[in-house]
Design a protein around this motif. Structure first.
Motif, PDB file in Angstrom:
ATOM      1  N   GLU A 198      -1.570  18.927   6.611  1.00  0.00           N
ATOM      2  CA  GLU A 198      -2.446  17.791   6.315  1.00  0.00           C
ATOM      3  C   GLU A 198      -2.123  16.617   7.235  1.00  0.00           C
ATOM      4  OE1 GLU A 198      -5.020  17.408   4.006  1.00  0.00           O
ATOM      5  OE2 GLU A 198      -4.877  19.591   3.902  1.00  0.00           O
ATOM      6  N   GLY A 199      -0.840  16.295   7.361  1.00  0.00           N
ATOM      7  CA  GLY A 199      -0.447  15.139   8.168  1.00  0.00           C
ATOM      8  C   GLY A 199      -0.704  15.300   9.647  1.00  0.00           C
ATOM      9  N   LEU A 200      -0.687  16.556  10.130  1.00  0.00           N
ATOM     10  CA  LEU A 200      -0.863  16.799  11.562  1.00  0.00           C
ATOM     11  C   LEU A 200      -2.311  17.084  11.940  1.00  0.00           C
ATOM     12  CD1 LEU A 200       2.234  19.059  12.373  1.00  0.00           C
ATOM     13  CD2 LEU A 200       2.041  16.574  12.523  1.00  0.00           C
ATOM     14  N   GLY A 251       5.050  23.547  -1.395  1.00  0.00           N
ATOM     15  CA  GLY A 251       6.306  22.812  -1.291  1.00  0.00           C
ATOM     16  C   GLY A 251       6.428  21.950  -0.050  1.00  0.00           C
ATOM     17  N   TRP A 252       5.975  22.489   1.127  1.00  0.00           N
ATOM     18  CA  TRP A 252       6.121  21.684   2.343  1.00  0.00           C
ATOM     19  C   TRP A 252       5.037  21.947   3.397  1.00  0.00           C
ATOM     20  CZ3 TRP A 252       6.667  24.123   7.038  1.00  0.00           C
ATOM     21  CH2 TRP A 252       7.055  25.469   7.005  1.00  0.00           C
ATOM     22  N   ARG A 273      -1.718  11.868  11.765  1.00  0.00           N
ATOM     23  CA  ARG A 273      -2.013  11.839  13.199  1.00  0.00           C
ATOM     24  C   ARG A 273      -3.516  11.945  13.450  1.00  0.00           C
ATOM     25  NH1 ARG A 273       2.110  12.775  17.018  1.00  0.00           N
ATOM     26  NH2 ARG A 273       4.164  12.955  16.045  1.00  0.00           N
ATOM     27  N   ALA A 274      -3.940  11.336  14.536  1.00  0.00           N
ATOM     28  CA  ALA A 274      -5.366  11.366  14.891  1.00  0.00           C
ATOM     29  C   ALA A 274      -5.788  12.761  15.315  1.00  0.00           C
ATOM     30  CB  ALA A 274      -5.638  10.384  16.021  1.00  0.00           C
ATOM     31  N   VAL A 309       0.864  -1.185   0.000  1.00  0.00           N
ATOM     32  CA  VAL A 309       0.000   0.000   0.000  1.00  0.00           C
ATOM     33  C   VAL A 309       0.896   1.228   0.000  1.00  0.00           C
ATOM     34  CG1 VAL A 309      -1.829   1.251   1.185  1.00  0.00           C
ATOM     35  CG2 VAL A 309      -1.749  -1.246   1.315  1.00  0.00           C
ATOM     36  N   ARG A 310       0.662   2.124  -0.968  1.00  0.00           N
ATOM     37  CA  ARG A 310       1.445   3.370  -1.016  1.00  0.00           C
ATOM     38  C   ARG A 310       0.542   4.514  -0.568  1.00  0.00           C
ATOM     39  NH1 ARG A 310       5.445   4.916  -5.865  1.00  0.00           N
ATOM     40  NH2 ARG A 310       3.624   4.479  -7.191  1.00  0.00           N
ATOM     41  N   GLY A 311       0.908   5.126   0.549  1.00  0.00           N
ATOM     42  CA  GLY A 311       0.123   6.219   1.113  1.00  0.00           C
ATOM     43  C   GLY A 311      -0.480   5.827   2.443  1.00  0.00           C
ATOM     44  N   MET A 312      -0.328   6.682   3.450  1.00  0.00           N
ATOM     45  CA  MET A 312      -0.930   6.434   4.766  1.00  0.00           C
ATOM     46  C   MET A 312      -1.744   7.641   5.230  1.00  0.00           C
ATOM     47  SD  MET A 312       1.568   4.010   7.038  1.00  0.00           S
ATOM     48  CE  MET A 312       3.131   4.848   6.824  1.00  0.00           C
ATOM     49  N   GLY A 313      -2.442   8.229   4.259  1.00  0.00           N
ATOM     50  CA  GLY A 313      -3.366   9.309   4.585  1.00  0.00           C
ATOM     51  C   GLY A 313      -4.763   8.762   4.801  1.00  0.00           C
ATOM     52  N   LEU A 314      -5.760   9.569   4.520  1.00  0.00           N
ATOM     53  CA  LEU A 314      -7.138   9.195   4.831  1.00  0.00           C
ATOM     54  C   LEU A 314      -7.623   8.003   4.019  1.00  0.00           C
ATOM     55  CD1 LEU A 314      -8.589  12.788   5.146  1.00  0.00           C
ATOM     56  CD2 LEU A 314      -7.868  11.246   6.981  1.00  0.00           C
TER      57      LEU A 314
END
Length: 656
Positions: free
Chosen positions: A485-487, A478-479, A295-296, A239-244
Motif C-alpha cells: 500500500e505504501g509503495l 501482518g506486514w 510514495r507517489a 494529523v495521524r496518518g499519511m496515506g491517501l
C-alpha cells in the motif's frame, strides 16, 4: 395491509433488494441487465428495489458535488463498473457496458487517459451508467425497478420451510429501513461500501478526553465527511496518518482555502512548485508509523507500468509449489518468487539507464544474476549474500536493493532537531518526485511496479482460496499489505510535489517515525512526538485521524452489519494463525462464488449475496475498483462476483 403482508401473497413476482447503490451495486445491476439480455422472453416478473441514502450510482465516496480538488487515485484508463475491453471475453457486455475512459471520450472527447481525474468526474460517470442501467431494466417486459433513498437498518428471515436436512426452501427476507418502511425480498444483494466503525481503544480515549477538555477530535472518516472548513485559520492540527486521506485533507486545507501553487518550469521534480499562502490555512503536523507519506505513483504508462514482466512469480511456478506443498504459504513459497521478480526488474532497469555503473559489461552481470535468481536451491539469505558478491565484482558502486527497507525509509535514523528532520523529509519528498517523474527510467519505481504486478496476481490466488489462512494473517495482513500500500498505492506525482512546496512554505510539519499521540490535561491540549526526533512535543487543540473507518465487520457501527452478527444471520470469517489460534477475520464468512452469506450456525443463507467491502476475509484489496480490460480472476474480480450473483439469482427465477 402492510407491504410485507401484500408481498406475501404475490408469489409470482421475484423481488430483488440491492442494498447499496454505489459502484458495486451498480455493477450488479449492469450484470443483471447483461444476463437478462441473454435470456429469452418471457421470464417471471421481477421487481428490483435499490436502497441507499446516498446518491444512487456514485454513493457517498464519489459524490459528483464534492470538491474538484479531490483526485482519483488511479489514472482514467483504469477503473470501470462494467466489463470493457478484454474483460468482455469472459463477461458478456450489456447495452451500457462502458469504462470510465470510454465514457469520458464519448462525453467530452477527452483522450488523456493517463491523467488523474477528479473524483467528482468519476461520480458523474457512475451516476450516468446507473441511470442508464435502471432505465433499460425498467424497459424490459415484466421488470419493474424502484429507487429508494433509504438506509437499510435490519434484515430478518420470513417464511421458508424445511425440505430434507437443513435446506430451507422459499426463504424470504424482510428489510427494515430508517424511514420506518419495510420490504420483503426473495433475494438480497449486500453491496455495501465504507460504513462507520467503532474506534480503537487509543482513539476512543482521545475522543473521550476531547469531550472532557473541549478539544476537537475528528475520527476516521471518508474525506468528504471531514469538516475542514471548521478549522480556524492558523490553528495547529495534529494529523495521524499519511496515506491517501492525508493528501485529501492537505489539499482542501490549503488550495481549498485560497492558497495557490505556482509552477517553476526550470526547477527539477520535487521543486517545481512554490506555494503562496492565503493566510487562511491551518498548520498541519502529520505523523505515521513509517514516518513518511505514501510514495507517489510513477508517470510510466499503465496501471502496472508497461514493460513489467513477471518471469518468476508465474502460474507455472505457483502450480509447481502447490504440487510439492499442497497449501501455499506466502512467506515460504510465494514471497521468494515475488522478490526475484522485483530484483530482476530493478537491476535490469538500472543496467539499461546507467550502464556506466557496470565497468565491464552490464550483460555479463545480468546473465550471472539471472542464473542466480533461477537456481531453486538458493534461499533468500544466500541470494542476498551471493547477489552482493556479484555486485561487488561487476558494479562495485551499486548497493543491494532491499524492497522492504523502502517501506520504512527512516529506520534507525535519529534526528537531532526538528529542523534536521524537516530537511531530511524534504530531501525524501524531492527524491520520490524525481523517481516518479523519471517513469520507466527509474529502477526504484519499476521495481515497485513489479511488486504491484505481483500483488494483482496474489489477489487472485487469495480469492481462489489457494493461500493458507495462517500466512494471510501472519504475513500478508501482518506486514506485506502495508508495504505494498505504501509503495504502490500512493497519490499521483502532483500531490508529492505539492506536499514538498507546503513543507518549504512552513504550512506542514512532520512528527517523525512511530509518533506517540497523547493528551496533556494541564495545558488542555493533544500532544504528539516521535522517539526518533530530538524536539519538543507538538501541542494542538485539534487532532484529525486521516484514515478510513476500520473495515472489520466486528467493529462496524452500521445497524445492518452489526444486527446481522447479533441476530446470528452472519458471522465473521474465522482465520487460523500460524500458532493454530482461531481469530475473527475482517469480513463476513461467505460461500465460494457466488458469495452467499453464512449464518452463525454455518449454514449458507439462500438468496443473500455479499459484494461489498465486507468480502475482505476472502479477498484482498476489496476497495480497489475493477480494472478496465482486466482479468475477471484478478483485476476485474468485482465484476465477476457481481456477474455470478446476478446469474445465480436468475437461475432461481427460471427454476421456479
Amino acid at each position: 395491509m402492510s407491504e410485507v403482508q401484500g408481498q406475501a401473497a404475490a408469489t409470482t413476482e421475484l423481488v430483488i433488494a440491492v442494498v447499496g447503490a454505489g459502484p458495486r451495486g451498480t455493477s450488479f445491476l449492469e450484470r443483471l441487465l447483461a444476463h437478462l439480455d441473454h435470456i429469452p422472453d418471457p421470464v417471471p416478473e421481477l421487481r428490483i428495489v435499490v436502497l441507499d441514502p446516498a446518491a444512487h450510482g456514485p454513493g457517498r465516496v464519489w459524490d459528483p458535488d464534492q470538491s474538484p480538488l479531490y483526485l482519483m487515485n488511479t489514472p482514467a484508463s483504469y477503473p470501470t463498473v462494467a466489463p470493457a475491453g478484454e474483460t468482455q471475453q469472459g463477461l458478456a457486455p450489456s447495452e451500457v457496458s462502458q469504462s470510465f475512459a470510454q465514457w469520458r471520450r464519448e462525453r467530452s472527447g477527452e483522450t488523456g487517459d493517463a491523467d488523474y481525474p477528479t473524483r467528482a468526474d468519476y461520480g458523474q460517470y457512475l451516476a450516468d451508467l446507473h441511470e442508464r442501467t435502471m432505465g433499460l431494466l425498467s424497459a424490459r417486459d415484466g421488470v419493474t425497478v424502484e429507487s429508494r433513498r433509504s438506509q437499510v437498518i435490519g434484515l430478518r428471515q420470513v417464511g421458508g420451510s424445511q425440505h430434507g436436512g437443513d435446506d430451507v426452501v422459499d426463504q424470504r427476507y424482510c428489510l427494515s429501513c430508517d424511514d420506518g418502511t419495510e420490504l420483503t425480498a426473495d433475494a438480497v444483494v449486500l453491496a455495501l461500501g465504507h460504513v462507520p466503525a467503532r474506534l480503537s481503544d487509543s482513539a476512543q480515549h482521545l475522543a473521550d478526553v476531547a469531550v472532557d477538555l473541549g478539544l476537537h477530535y475528528s475520527p476516521p472518516a471518508i474525506p468528504t465527511d471531514v469538516d475542514v472548513d471548521a478549522i480556524p485559520a492558523g490553528e495547529a492540527v495534529l494529523v495521524r496518518g499519511m496515506g491517501l486521506n492525508f493528501f485529501d485533507l492537505m489539499i482542501q486545507a490549503t488550495a481549498g482555502r485560497g492558497g495557490r501553487f505556482r509552477h517553476l518550469p526550470d526547477n527539477p521534480p520535487g521543486r517545481r512548485l512554490e506555494y503562496h499562502p492565503s493566510g487562511e490555512e491551518p498548520h498541519l503536523i502529520a505523523g505515521s508509523r513509517r514516518g513518511a507519506p505514501y510514495r507517489a505513483k510513477t508517470t510510466a504508462a499503465g496501471f502496472v507500468p508497461a514493460g513489467i514482466r513477471l518471469v518468476h512469480f508465474t502460474e507455472q511456478a505457483v502450480e509447481e509449489a502447490e504440487r510439492r506443498h499442497d497449501v501455499l504459504d506466502f512467506a515460504a513459497h510465494l514471497l521468494p518468487l515475488i522478490h526475484r521478480d522485483v530484483l530482476r526488474t530493478y537491476y535490469r532497469t538500472l543496467a539499461a539507464v546507467s550502464p556506466e555503473l557496470f565497468p565491464a559489461r552490464p550483460e555479463a552481470f545480468l546473465d550471472e544474476f539471472d542464473r542466480l535468481l533461477e537456481d531453486p536451491g538458493v534461499g533468500e539469505q544466500v541470494l542476498a549474500v551471493q547477489g552482493q558478491h556479484l555486485l561487488h565484482e561487476h558494479a562495485p558502486d551499486v548497493l543491494w536493493f532491499d524492497i522492504r527497507s523502502l517501506g520504512r525509509p527512516f529506520d534507525d535514523v535519529v534526528f537531532d532537531s526538528a529542523d534536521h528532520h524537516r530537511d531530511h523529509m524534504l530531501a525524501y519528498l524531492e527524491d520520490d518526485a524525481a523517481s516518479s517523474a523519471a517513469g520507466a527510467a527509474s529502477p526504484v519505481k519499476m521495481a515497485i511496479g513489479a511488486l504491484h504486478a505481483a500483488r494483482m496476481e496474489l489477489k487472485a490466488l487469495i480469492s481462489d482460496g489457494r493461500v493458507s489462512t495462517a500466512s494471510q494473517v501472519g504475513d500478508i495482513e501482518g506486514w506485506f499489505e502495508s508495504l505494498v500500500e505504501g509503495l504502490a498505492s500512493g497519490p499521483p506525482l502532483q500531490r508529492i510535489e505539492e506536499l514538498a512546496a507546503l513543507t518549504r512554505a512552513g504550512v506542514i510539519d512532520f512528527l517523525g517515525p512511530d509518533p506517540v499521540y497523547d493528551v496533556d490535561r494541564e495545558s488542555r491540549t493533544f500532544t504528539a512526538e516521535s522517539p526518533w526526533v530530538a524536539a519538543e512535543s507538538f501541542r494542538a487543540r485539534w487532532l484529525i485521524e486521516a484514515m478510513m473507518p476500520a473495515n472489520r465487520v466486528q467493529l462496524s457501527r452500521s445497524p445492518l452489519v452489526a444486527g446481522l452478527l447479533k441476530d446470528g444471520l452472519a458471522r465473521a470469517k474465522e482465520l487460523v494463525d500460524v500458532s493454530g489460534t482461531a481469530r475473527a477475520g475482517k469480513g463476513f464468512d461467505v460461500t465460494e462464488t457466488p458469495h452467499r452469506l453464512i449464518d452463525a450456525a454455518g449454514h449458507p443463507l439462500d438468496g443473500v449475496y455479499v459484494l461489498g467491502l465486507q468480502l475482505s476475509s476472502v479477498q484482498w484489496g476489496t476497495a480497489i475498483a475493477a480494472e478496465s480490460g482486466g482479468d475477471p480472476r484478478s483485476g476485474a474480480r468485482t465484476l465477476a462476483d457481481a456477474d455470478a450473483a446476478a446469474g445465480s439469482i436468475l437461475q432461481t427465477v427460471l427454476g421456479r
